[in-house]
Scaffold this motif. Structure first.
Motif, PDB file in Angstrom:
ATOM      1  N   LEU A  85      25.201 -15.218 -19.368  1.00 47.21           N
ATOM      2  CA  LEU A  85      26.592 -15.669 -19.450  1.00 47.21           C
ATOM      3  C   LEU A  85      27.522 -14.503 -19.764  1.00 47.21           C
ATOM      4  O   LEU A  85      28.629 -14.401 -19.211  1.00 47.21           O
ATOM      5  CB  LEU A  85      26.714 -16.764 -20.508  1.00 47.21           C
ATOM      6  CG  LEU A  85      25.978 -18.076 -20.181  1.00 47.21           C
ATOM      7  CD1 LEU A  85      26.018 -19.023 -21.373  1.00 47.21           C
ATOM      8  CD2 LEU A  85      26.585 -18.744 -18.953  1.00 47.21           C
ATOM      9  N   ILE A  86      27.093 -13.617 -20.665  1.00 48.27           N
ATOM     10  CA  ILE A  86      27.897 -12.432 -20.964  1.00 48.27           C
ATOM     11  C   ILE A  86      28.022 -11.549 -19.725  1.00 48.27           C
ATOM     12  O   ILE A  86      29.107 -11.037 -19.402  1.00 48.27           O
ATOM     13  CB  ILE A  86      27.266 -11.636 -22.126  1.00 48.27           C
ATOM     14  CG1 ILE A  86      27.343 -12.455 -23.420  1.00 48.27           C
ATOM     15  CG2 ILE A  86      27.964 -10.285 -22.311  1.00 48.27           C
ATOM     16  CD1 ILE A  86      26.548 -11.859 -24.561  1.00 48.27           C
ATOM     17  N   ALA A  87      26.912 -11.364 -19.013  1.00 45.16           N
ATOM     18  CA  ALA A  87      26.932 -10.545 -17.800  1.00 45.16           C
ATOM     19  C   ALA A  87      27.882 -11.121 -16.765  1.00 45.16           C
ATOM     20  O   ALA A  87      28.589 -10.374 -16.069  1.00 45.16           O
ATOM     21  CB  ALA A  87      25.523 -10.446 -17.231  1.00 45.16           C
ATOM     22  N   LEU A  88      27.924 -12.441 -16.652  1.00 45.93           N
ATOM     23  CA  LEU A  88      28.817 -13.081 -15.696  1.00 45.93           C
ATOM     24  C   LEU A  88      30.279 -12.833 -16.065  1.00 45.93           C
ATOM     25  O   LEU A  88      31.087 -12.394 -15.230  1.00 45.93           O
ATOM     26  CB  LEU A  88      28.540 -14.582 -15.648  1.00 45.93           C
ATOM     27  CG  LEU A  88      29.503 -15.434 -14.818  1.00 45.93           C
ATOM     28  CD1 LEU A  88      29.485 -15.003 -13.360  1.00 45.93           C
ATOM     29  CD2 LEU A  88      29.161 -16.918 -14.946  1.00 45.93           C
ATOM     30  N   ILE A  89      30.629 -13.070 -17.322  1.00 43.29           N
ATOM     31  CA  ILE A  89      32.032 -12.950 -17.745  1.00 43.29           C
ATOM     32  C   ILE A  89      32.507 -11.505 -17.711  1.00 43.29           C
ATOM     33  O   ILE A  89      33.534 -11.178 -17.094  1.00 43.29           O
ATOM     34  CB  ILE A  89      32.202 -13.544 -19.154  1.00 43.29           C
ATOM     35  CG1 ILE A  89      31.905 -15.048 -19.140  1.00 43.29           C
ATOM     36  CG2 ILE A  89      33.613 -13.292 -19.679  1.00 43.29           C
ATOM     37  CD1 ILE A  89      31.819 -15.670 -20.519  1.00 43.29           C
ATOM     38  N   VAL A  90      31.756 -10.622 -18.359  1.00 43.02           N
ATOM     39  CA  VAL A  90      32.179  -9.222 -18.420  1.00 43.02           C
ATOM     40  C   VAL A  90      32.034  -8.561 -17.048  1.00 43.02           C
ATOM     41  O   VAL A  90      32.828  -7.688 -16.690  1.00 43.02           O
ATOM     42  CB  VAL A  90      31.373  -8.462 -19.490  1.00 43.02           C
ATOM     43  CG1 VAL A  90      31.875  -7.024 -19.626  1.00 43.02           C
ATOM     44  CG2 VAL A  90      31.459  -9.169 -20.836  1.00 43.02           C
ATOM     45  N   GLY A  91      31.026  -8.975 -16.278  1.00 42.13           N
ATOM     46  CA  GLY A  91      30.874  -8.434 -14.936  1.00 42.13           C
ATOM     47  C   GLY A  91      32.080  -8.732 -14.059  1.00 42.13           C
ATOM     48  O   GLY A  91      32.547  -7.868 -13.303  1.00 42.13           O
ATOM     49  N   LEU A  92      32.607  -9.947 -14.155  1.00 41.22           N
ATOM     50  CA  LEU A  92      33.815 -10.287 -13.382  1.00 41.22           C
ATOM     51  C   LEU A  92      35.012  -9.478 -13.856  1.00 41.22           C
ATOM     52  O   LEU A  92      35.890  -9.119 -13.057  1.00 41.22           O
ATOM     53  CB  LEU A  92      34.091 -11.788 -13.500  1.00 41.22           C
ATOM     54  CG  LEU A  92      33.115 -12.710 -12.754  1.00 41.22           C
ATOM     55  CD1 LEU A  92      33.409 -14.169 -13.069  1.00 41.22           C
ATOM     56  CD2 LEU A  92      33.193 -12.468 -11.246  1.00 41.22           C
ATOM     57  N   VAL A  93      35.074  -9.177 -15.142  1.00 42.88           N
ATOM     58  CA  VAL A  93      36.148  -8.313 -15.655  1.00 42.88           C
ATOM     59  C   VAL A  93      36.010  -6.909 -15.078  1.00 42.88           C
ATOM     60  O   VAL A  93      36.994  -6.281 -14.683  1.00 42.88           O
ATOM     61  CB  VAL A  93      36.127  -8.270 -17.198  1.00 42.88           C
ATOM     62  CG1 VAL A  93      37.119  -7.239 -17.722  1.00 42.88           C
ATOM     63  CG2 VAL A  93      36.438  -9.643 -17.768  1.00 42.88           C
TER      64      VAL A  93
END
Length: 538
Positions: free
Chosen positions: A333-341
């Motif tokens: 979930l962290i990878a998804l959110i920060v990755g999109l940033v």
């Protein structure tokens, strides 16, 4: 320049085994080593669980004796009644048993090989979506993703078991790979193959196989590099291929005279459509239609509570579900959110963004359905989330590493490492007598590694970021890997197997036997009357 690029490319067979010329020499051998390691772990002592779920083992044995039983997925060779699922997963196991002779090994061999195939497909999908972040980074991210699939306890359980979930996960992963292959040129052939994969996923476990459909369609619609018109046409072709590949068997059963075929197990009116929209469809989500949730389960309690815990966002993190799938779920979930940033305002067709949306859409849609469905749900269903979690960890982790010069990249890496270590410590506390030192090593090592990544923000200490990420990856993977390995070393049987070092032999509905071949209800050579009294909720 194009001619030079073609000259640098190896011949297809050399590319398969050695990779591209610009690849580091160790990358492709590392991929083959990963597949070999997966094969060894998943095939080793494969017969330890015997015939695992005797309900499906009975149907496989019936299929080796009768081609009609093979086609319908009958529970017995006399074709009295079918299992409560479409027969695609049985077809694979029956063919293996016909080729090698019926045994627990031939029964489970295809399941273990599907684990190897799923690892390879996740690797190939992630590698293609990371093509623009550098060859080495893309390959390392892909290797990490493939390893995460193999090291997921739910995968270690279900890819050595004869339930339909192994084929389901393999086909959904194949659909993801085909979707990504369709993006560079908007290929209608590849997106049509994605539709075929999901069609057969439907013939494996019905509507659950279509939970990834929104993510795949969204990615192709917005990220395919072709005109809007061709994207729409491609989606229509994919929809057609899905309907044909999913519907041909349904239509064949519908046209077959009911008096000359077996009764459709799990249905109330002897039709496949009742399974689609009732027992194996809306009944699973909302309860009812024999699915209990909120109503009576096999012991009179609520089915949701008996098998999958209370509904809500915490369901995937609690009890048996947490142990099966949630080890790296916070990191994903962290990878998804920060990755999109990190990808920011890149073009919609950016491959890395497409990868995040594909895996993220898969995880969010399937995860929310599992979290709130009121019908029968078993913890091992969560194996369907393994490729999505792996894809996000590999894709997001590689993107954050590529952006490690930016604070947001370092912060994301530190958060993935630190939270994974803490959550792994929490999960290992569920079984405190098993390797008691591991949880403390994981916690201390992970938090220290995360601290090194943060400290690396000081310009003179930037090398600590590399040390922290490498160490944090090893500590973060230690818990899920150890639990997955422990899962492969013990026997699992019945219809509700569980993960971990302690043998799990849950009986219950849908086979509820042992790893042997009982002669009673649901077992080869036995009667089928027991099926109607207990039912199958797998």
């Amino acid at each position: 320049a194009r001619t030079d690029a073609r000259d640098r490319r190896r011949k297809p067979l050399a590319r398969l085994f050695l990779g591209e010329r610009e690849d580091a020499r160790w990358l492709r051998p590392a991929f083959w080593a990963l597949l070999a390691l997966t094969a060894v772990v998943y095939l080793w002592d494969l017969s330890v669980s015997g015939y695992a779920n005797s309900f499906y083992a009975a149907a496989v044995q019936a299929g080796t004796k009768s081609w009609e039983a093979f086609f319908f997925g009958s529970l017995d060779s006399s074709n009295f009644i079918t299992v409560d699922k479409p027969p695609a997963s049985l077809w694979v196991m029956v063919l293996s048993a016909r080729l090698l002779g019926f045994s627990s090994f031939s029964l489970l061999l295809p399941q273990a090989l599907m684990a190897v195939g799923s690892v390879a497909l996740v690797w190939g999908t992630v590698r293609r979506t990371l093509a623009r972040v550098g060859t080495t980074t893309a390959n390392v991210g892909a290797l990490l993703a493939g390893f995460v699939v193999a090291a997921t306890p739910a995968a270690a359980l279900m890819f050595r078991f004869d339930n339909p979930d192994a084929l389901l996960v393999f086909l959904m992963t194949a659909g993801a790979y085909c979707t990504v292959r369709a993006l560079p040129k908007g290929s209608w052939k590849w997106i049509a193959l994605a539709g075929v994969a999901l069609g057969f996923a439907f013939l494996t476990k019905m509507l659950q196989g279509l939970l990834v459909l929104p993510a795949f369609g969204l990615v192709y619609l917005f990220a395919a590099r072709t005109s809007w018109g061709r994207r729409v046409v491609g989606l229509l072709i994919a929809a057609g291929s899905l309907v044909v590949s999913a519907g041909w068997w349904v239509v064949a059963v519908w046209l077959w005279p009911a008096e000359s075929r077996p009764y459709i197990g799990g249905s109330t009116n002897n039709t496949v459509l009742d399974l689609v929209f009732g027992y194996n469809g809306l009944g699973r989500i909302f309860g009812g239609s024999g699915n209990g949730g909120g109503g009576s389960g096999m012991t009179g309690g609520t089915a949701g509570s008996s098998f999958g815990g209370s509904t809500g966002l915490n369901r995937l993190f609690s009890s048996e579900m947490g142990l099966e799938i949630s080890w790296l779920l916070p990191a994903a979930l962290i990878a998804l959110i920060v990755g999109l940033v990190v990808v920011g305002r890149r073009h919609l067709a950016d491959p890395a963004r497409a990868g995040l949306v594909l895996w993220g859409g898969w995880l969010l849609v399937t995860g929310l359905v599992f979290s709130y469905m009121s019908g029968t749900i078993h913890p091992y269903y969560t194996v369907a989330l393994a490729p999505a979690i792996a894809g996000l960890v590999g894709t997001g982790g590689a993107l954050l590493w590529h952006a490690r010069e930016r604070f947001v990249g370092r912060l994301g890496l530190a958060a993935m490492i630190g939270i994974t270590a803490f959550w792994g410590w929490c999960l290992l506390n569920e079984n405190p007598t098993w390797l008691p030192w591991l949880r403390w090593v994981m916690l201390a090592g992970g938090l220290l590694s995360a601290a090194l990544v943060v400290i690396g923000s000081v310009p003179s200490l930037r090398k600590l970021v590399t040390v922290g990420v490498l160490a944090g990856t090893l500590f973060g993977l230690s818990g899920t890997t150890a639990y997955a390995l422990a899962t492969t070393t013990v026997a699992h049987s019945g219809s509700i197997p569980s993960v971990g070092p302690a043998g799990s032999s849950s009986g219950g509905m849908g086979g509820g036997g042992t790893g042997g071949m009982p002669g009673g209800a649901g077992g080869p050579g036995g009667s089928t009357s027991g099926y109607e009294s207990s039912g199958s909720t797998s």
